[in-house]
Scaffold this motif. Structure first.
Motif, PDB file in Angstrom:
ATOM      1  N   LYS A 116       0.951   5.430  -0.002  1.00 27.88           N
ATOM      2  CA  LYS A 116       0.048   6.638   0.154  1.00 27.88           C
ATOM      3  C   LYS A 116       0.876   7.815  -0.161  1.00 27.88           C
ATOM      4  CE  LYS A 116      -2.900   4.545   3.729  1.00 27.88           C
ATOM      5  NZ  LYS A 116      -4.358   5.251   3.870  1.00 27.88           N
TER       6      LYS A 116
ATOM      7  N   SER B 220      -4.284   6.438  -2.188  1.00 26.51           N
ATOM      8  CA  SER B 220      -4.122   5.320  -1.687  1.00 26.51           C
ATOM      9  C   SER B 220      -3.924   4.208  -2.818  1.00 26.51           C
ATOM     10  CB  SER B 220      -4.968   4.860  -0.612  1.00 26.51           C
ATOM     11  OG  SER B 220      -5.023   5.693   0.458  1.00 26.51           O
TER      12      SER B 220
ATOM     13  N   LEU C 171       0.830  -1.377   0.211  1.00 24.44           N
ATOM     14  CA  LEU C 171      -0.063   0.045  -0.070  1.00 24.44           C
ATOM     15  C   LEU C 171       0.875   1.315   0.044  1.00 24.44           C
ATOM     16  CD1 LEU C 171      -2.725   1.401   0.353  1.00 24.44           C
ATOM     17  CD2 LEU C 171      -2.479   1.293   2.817  1.00 24.44           C
TER      18      LEU C 171
ATOM     19  N   THR D 217      -2.834   0.519  -3.825  1.00 20.35           N
ATOM     20  CA  THR D 217      -2.343  -0.943  -3.538  1.00 20.35           C
ATOM     21  C   THR D 217      -2.308  -1.956  -4.681  1.00 20.35           C
ATOM     22  OG1 THR D 217      -4.220  -0.694  -1.850  1.00 20.35           O
ATOM     23  CG2 THR D 217      -3.292  -3.090  -2.133  1.00 20.35           C
TER      24      THR D 217
END
Length: 95
Positions: free
Chosen positions: A30, A68, A28, A70
């Protein structure tokens, strides 16, 4: 970030990722980006064709957008490569 600090940061990150994660794995990212469609598109393009799931959310005053992302990656080197690519986009803060 100067080059020595950058190298030290990525070296420490590589070590942490090797110790804490079984590869391949989902990772992940950010980022905080000024709310500029061109900058957001640049980051989305970096993760294009990777199967990444990208979620975005504007700040209360819409001055910034948090992204975000992923994505499944094979190893810590791929994680670091993406951080370096995104680091080329001006004004981006990596969390």
């Amino acid at each position: 970030m100067d080059q020595a600090k950058s190298d030290e940061f990525y070296s420490r990150l590589r070590e942490q990722l090797e110790q804490s994660t079984k590869w391949p794995s989902k990772y992940l990212y950010k980022f905080i980006v000024p709310t500029d469609p061109e900058k957001i598109k640049q980051i989305q393009d970096i993760f294009d064709n990777t199967g990444a799931v990208i979620e975005s959310k504007k700040s209360k005053n819409a001055k910034y957008t948090s992204l975000s992302i992923t994505v499944s990656l094979k190893n810590p080197e791929e994680v670091i490569a993406k951080y370096k690519e995104v680091g080329q986009v001006k004004g981006v803060i990596s969390l």
